[in-house]
Design an enzyme around this catalytic site. Sequence first.
Site, PDB file in Angstrom:
ATOM      1  N   LYS A 170      20.794  44.224 -14.159  1.00  0.00           N
ATOM      2  CA  LYS A 170      18.881  45.049 -14.799  1.00  0.00           C
ATOM      3  C   LYS A 170      17.983  44.766 -13.468  1.00  0.00           C
ATOM      4  O   LYS A 170      17.696  44.000 -13.565  1.00  0.00           O
ATOM      5  CB  LYS A 170      18.645  43.336 -15.753  1.00  0.00           C
ATOM      6  CG  LYS A 170      17.793  43.461 -16.922  1.00  0.00           C
ATOM      7  CD  LYS A 170      16.622  43.766 -16.097  1.00  0.00           C
ATOM      8  CE  LYS A 170      15.280  43.197 -15.477  1.00  0.00           C
ATOM      9  NZ  LYS A 170      13.944  44.251 -14.683  1.00  0.00           N
ATOM     10  N   GLY A 201      15.529  47.763 -17.834  1.00  0.00           N
ATOM     11  CA  GLY A 201      14.015  46.948 -18.774  1.00  0.00           C
ATOM     12  C   GLY A 201      13.580  46.092 -18.019  1.00  0.00           C
ATOM     13  O   GLY A 201      13.298  45.998 -16.688  1.00  0.00           O
ATOM     14  N   GLY A 203      12.209  42.515 -17.956  1.00  0.00           N
ATOM     15  CA  GLY A 203      11.767  41.298 -17.306  1.00  0.00           C
ATOM     16  C   GLY A 203      12.119  40.056 -18.284  1.00  0.00           C
ATOM     17  O   GLY A 203      13.674  39.919 -18.572  1.00  0.00           O
ATOM     18  N   PRO A 204      11.296  39.755 -19.009  1.00  0.00           N
ATOM     19  CA  PRO A 204      11.049  39.198 -20.178  1.00  0.00           C
ATOM     20  C   PRO A 204      12.495  39.710 -21.285  1.00  0.00           C
ATOM     21  O   PRO A 204      11.991  38.892 -22.227  1.00  0.00           O
ATOM     22  CB  PRO A 204       9.758  38.945 -20.532  1.00  0.00           C
ATOM     23  CG  PRO A 204       8.726  39.498 -18.874  1.00  0.00           C
ATOM     24  CD  PRO A 204       9.528  40.473 -18.464  1.00  0.00           C
ATOM     25  N   GLY A 207      15.654  41.381 -19.455  1.00  0.00           N
ATOM     26  CA  GLY A 207      15.900  40.191 -17.981  1.00  0.00           C
ATOM     27  C   GLY A 207      16.824  38.998 -18.809  1.00  0.00           C
ATOM     28  O   GLY A 207      17.574  38.609 -18.394  1.00  0.00           O
ATOM     29  N   GLU A 245      18.560  33.397  -4.908  1.00  0.00           N
ATOM     30  CA  GLU A 245      17.775  34.231  -4.067  1.00  0.00           C
ATOM     31  C   GLU A 245      15.988  34.620  -4.107  1.00  0.00           C
ATOM     32  O   GLU A 245      16.043  35.157  -5.063  1.00  0.00           O
ATOM     33  CB  GLU A 245      18.349  34.823  -3.066  1.00  0.00           C
ATOM     34  CG  GLU A 245      19.996  34.964  -3.253  1.00  0.00           C
ATOM     35  CD  GLU A 245      19.968  34.409  -2.201  1.00  0.00           C
ATOM     36  OE1 GLU A 245      18.922  34.256  -1.335  1.00  0.00           O
ATOM     37  OE2 GLU A 245      21.304  33.660  -1.771  1.00  0.00           O
ATOM     38  N   CYS A 279      11.192  39.071   1.878  1.00  0.00           N
ATOM     39  CA  CYS A 279      11.600  36.978   1.391  1.00  0.00           C
ATOM     40  C   CYS A 279      11.289  36.548   2.079  1.00  0.00           C
ATOM     41  O   CYS A 279      11.876  35.493   2.747  1.00  0.00           O
ATOM     42  CB  CYS A 279      12.363  37.174  -0.026  1.00  0.00           C
ATOM     43  SG  CYS A 279      14.109  37.612   0.609  1.00  0.00           S
ATOM     44  N   GLU A 379       3.598  32.057  -0.528  1.00  0.00           N
ATOM     45  CA  GLU A 379       4.363  33.422  -0.542  1.00  0.00           C
ATOM     46  C   GLU A 379       3.380  34.773  -0.958  1.00  0.00           C
ATOM     47  O   GLU A 379       3.186  34.317  -1.842  1.00  0.00           O
ATOM     48  CB  GLU A 379       6.030  33.222  -0.638  1.00  0.00           C
ATOM     49  CG  GLU A 379       6.224  35.075  -0.627  1.00  0.00           C
ATOM     50  CD  GLU A 379       7.852  34.792  -1.072  1.00  0.00           C
ATOM     51  OE1 GLU A 379       8.139  35.052  -2.417  1.00  0.00           O
ATOM     52  OE2 GLU A 379       8.616  35.550  -0.049  1.00  0.00           O
TER      53      GLU A 379
HETATM   54  P1  NAP Z   1      10.396  38.493 -10.113  1.00  0.00           P
HETATM   55  O1  NAP Z   1       9.258  39.101 -11.816  1.00  0.00           O
HETATM   56  O2  NAP Z   1      10.659  36.873 -10.407  1.00  0.00           O
HETATM   57  O3  NAP Z   1      11.325  40.027 -11.270  1.00  0.00           O
HETATM   58  C1  NAP Z   1      12.119  40.127 -10.555  1.00  0.00           C
HETATM   59  C2  NAP Z   1      13.447  40.207 -11.310  1.00  0.00           C
HETATM   60  O4  NAP Z   1      13.562  39.531 -12.146  1.00  0.00           O
HETATM   61  C3  NAP Z   1      13.419  41.361 -11.973  1.00  0.00           C
HETATM   62  O5  NAP Z   1      13.828  42.025 -11.874  1.00  0.00           O
HETATM   63  C4  NAP Z   1      12.242  40.871 -12.903  1.00  0.00           C
HETATM   64  O6  NAP Z   1      11.430  42.325 -14.053  1.00  0.00           O
HETATM   65  C5  NAP Z   1      12.882  40.064 -13.780  1.00  0.00           C
HETATM   66  N1  NAP Z   1      12.599  39.133 -14.719  1.00  0.00           N
HETATM   67  C6  NAP Z   1      11.303  38.625 -14.809  1.00  0.00           C
HETATM   68  N2  NAP Z   1      11.101  38.167 -15.654  1.00  0.00           N
HETATM   69  C7  NAP Z   1      12.473  37.842 -16.515  1.00  0.00           C
HETATM   70  C8  NAP Z   1      12.578  36.907 -16.749  1.00  0.00           C
HETATM   71  N3  NAP Z   1      11.811  36.095 -17.642  1.00  0.00           N
HETATM   72  N4  NAP Z   1      14.170  35.996 -17.679  1.00  0.00           N
HETATM   73  C9  NAP Z   1      14.782  37.048 -16.617  1.00  0.00           C
HETATM   74  N5  NAP Z   1      13.884  38.324 -16.171  1.00  0.00           N
HETATM   75  C10 NAP Z   1      12.967  38.420 -15.908  1.00  0.00           C
HETATM   76  O7  NAP Z   1       9.382  39.264  -9.165  1.00  0.00           O
HETATM   77  P2  NAP Z   1       7.675  40.384  -9.551  1.00  0.00           P
HETATM   78  O8  NAP Z   1       7.469  39.858 -10.305  1.00  0.00           O
HETATM   79  O9  NAP Z   1       8.591  41.356  -9.487  1.00  0.00           O
HETATM   80  O10 NAP Z   1       7.210  39.751  -7.826  1.00  0.00           O
HETATM   81  C11 NAP Z   1       6.241  38.495  -7.779  1.00  0.00           C
HETATM   82  C12 NAP Z   1       6.081  37.484  -6.562  1.00  0.00           C
HETATM   83  O11 NAP Z   1       8.058  37.100  -6.638  1.00  0.00           O
HETATM   84  C13 NAP Z   1       6.741  38.454  -5.241  1.00  0.00           C
HETATM   85  O12 NAP Z   1       5.249  38.821  -5.559  1.00  0.00           O
HETATM   86  C14 NAP Z   1       6.963  37.804  -4.560  1.00  0.00           C
HETATM   87  O13 NAP Z   1       6.253  36.791  -3.889  1.00  0.00           O
HETATM   88  C15 NAP Z   1       8.344  37.041  -5.641  1.00  0.00           C
HETATM   89  N6  NAP Z   1       9.127  38.259  -4.927  1.00  0.00           N
HETATM   90  C16 NAP Z   1       9.942  37.295  -3.994  1.00  0.00           C
HETATM   91  C17 NAP Z   1      11.218  38.356  -3.503  1.00  0.00           C
HETATM   92  C18 NAP Z   1      12.444  37.743  -2.860  1.00  0.00           C
HETATM   93  O14 NAP Z   1      13.186  38.546  -2.154  1.00  0.00           O
HETATM   94  N7  NAP Z   1      12.636  36.183  -2.730  1.00  0.00           N
HETATM   95  C19 NAP Z   1      11.220  39.647  -4.337  1.00  0.00           C
HETATM   96  C20 NAP Z   1      10.317  40.069  -5.840  1.00  0.00           C
HETATM   97  C21 NAP Z   1       9.839  38.946  -5.296  1.00  0.00           C
HETATM   98  P3  NAP Z   1      10.788  42.806 -13.808  1.00  0.00           P
HETATM   99  O15 NAP Z   1      11.125  44.293 -13.289  1.00  0.00           O
HETATM  100  O16 NAP Z   1      10.482  43.960 -15.539  1.00  0.00           O
HETATM  101  O17 NAP Z   1       9.144  42.342 -13.797  1.00  0.00           O
END
Ligand code: NAP
Length: 472
Positions: A170, A201, A203-204, A207, A245, A279, A379
């Site tokens: 996903k 799709g 995340g919520p 995912g 990660e 990250c 972050e």
């Molecule tokens: P995120 O929401 O954690 O997204 C990562 C992945 O998880 C995406 O595929 C996301 O789908 C999915 N996801 C979101 N909610 C989920 C749930 N409840 N259950 C299962 N999967 C779920 O990150 P983001 O919203 O894109 O970014 C927010 C912040 O996270 C950034 O500002 C940054 O600080 C941090 N971030 C860190 C990294 C890293 O490499 N450590 C990478 C990205 C972001 P969707 O794409 O539909 O949200």
Amino acid sequence: MTVHDGMYIGGRWRPAAGPDTIEVVNPADEQVIGSVPAGTAEDVDAAVRAARAAFPGWAATPPAERAALLGALRDELAARRDEIATTVTAELGATLAFAQAVHADLPIAVTGSYARLAAEHSFEEKIGNSTVLHEPVGVVAAITPWNYPLHQITAKIVPALAAGCTVVLKPAEDTPLVARLFAEAVDAAGLPAGVFNLVTGLGPVAGQALAEHPEVDLVSFTGSTAVGRRIGAIAGGAVKRVALELGGKSANVILPDGDLARAVTTGLANVFRNSGQSCNAWTRMLVDADRYDEAVALAAQAAAAYVPGDPHDPDVRLGPVVNAAQRDRVRGYIERGLAEGARLVAGGPETPDGLERGYYVRPTVFADVTEDMAIAQEEIFGPVVAIMKYTDEDDAVRIANGTVYGLAGAVWSADEQAAVAFARRLHAGQVDINGGRFNLLAPFGGYKQSGVGRELGVHGMTEYLQTKSLQL
Ligand code: NAP
Ligand code: MG
């Protein structure tokens, strides 16, 4: 604009179960460039069943044959190198040069590394009167973010496949197009049906359904700590393996005898690449009191070279950030830094000149940042550097280790052994000494709240194996 309407499940593109779609936006100009289906729990279930059905056959495939198919996958990705780079530039906003050199070439190289590792690895060992078998864990759920969209896909999928697992991916909603390219490469490489499956799709919805699916044996997630915590809780509740990660707030520690000019310019480049969305970015720069003012001046000067602009322009080194929410979040942190009393020496929260359209942020450097400030602890995930002052080595260690994160870091010293001794005291999974270059075979992952588990190289593959001991 291209409308995609399929999910890659069981070795073919098939229509999504529901009618909802996700629009993909180019962050450089805010134009919609495509759409993909928004998968539901029904799509996820179909994909997990396909992966489960394919598992026994793939697990029983000799590692050398799996390796040969991964070699074919590497070649299919390499054949799509330009398309991968232009796709990542279009959906993420990374500069084209960076997209070619990193977003395309790194995943191609990582895939090649696993084609070799799968062929060489011994999936059996002898310990006394025992034969220990290293067997694939089963069906893997991979949930990936948008910041290194193809790298993070390959860093999970390819070692899982090398180990003999089957996978459902996903990808992030912001960057699904390069994930589709990956699925096309898998298909062209001739991997057996169901070994790799893609569900685009939200995340919520998709995912969460994937992480909760009872037929998933291991969840590998990269993204925010907030979502990672939830995934960890779901996996823990079901007694499933999990790899996380997460974020970072890494320290670039310049010891008093380190090459200051090089450490500062390399440090800024490290943060500003990919528009600050890494990250492992060294977002805190730690300098001793004697050279502090010099470091601040050098950083302000170096930041001037990063004029944000069109990521296709070869002279531009800083593209937009991924979306409007991310832009607002980064600018919010810059405002917060000002409110907290940090000294702005480059950038700021305003829209960069002439860039009203697109999600642009000014590359920003703060001096006089203290440990209690949010910009020193949280972050930001944007082009923002915090310069901090330390009194002595113990103080530098204390500040460097003084966040909830522990992903990466850097140490600079004229005495390499002194730098290594300092690095041993850091609570972080990766530390670069005097600009030591990235090694795609070295384990990558976090201490503390930066995560659980390791990616890349042989350590990344053993995450997807479990052991069985036979006593003879
Ligand atoms: P995120 O929401 O954690 O997204 C990562 C992945 O998880 C995406 O595929 C996301 O789908 C999915 N996801 C979101 N909610 C989920 C749930 N409840 N259950 C299962 N999967 C779920 O990150 P983001 O919203 O894109 O970014 C927010 C912040 O996270 C950034 O500002 C940054 O600080 C941090 N971030 C860190 C990294 C890293 O490499 N450590 C990478 C990205 C972001 P969707 O794409 O539909 O949200
Ligand atoms: Mg999200």
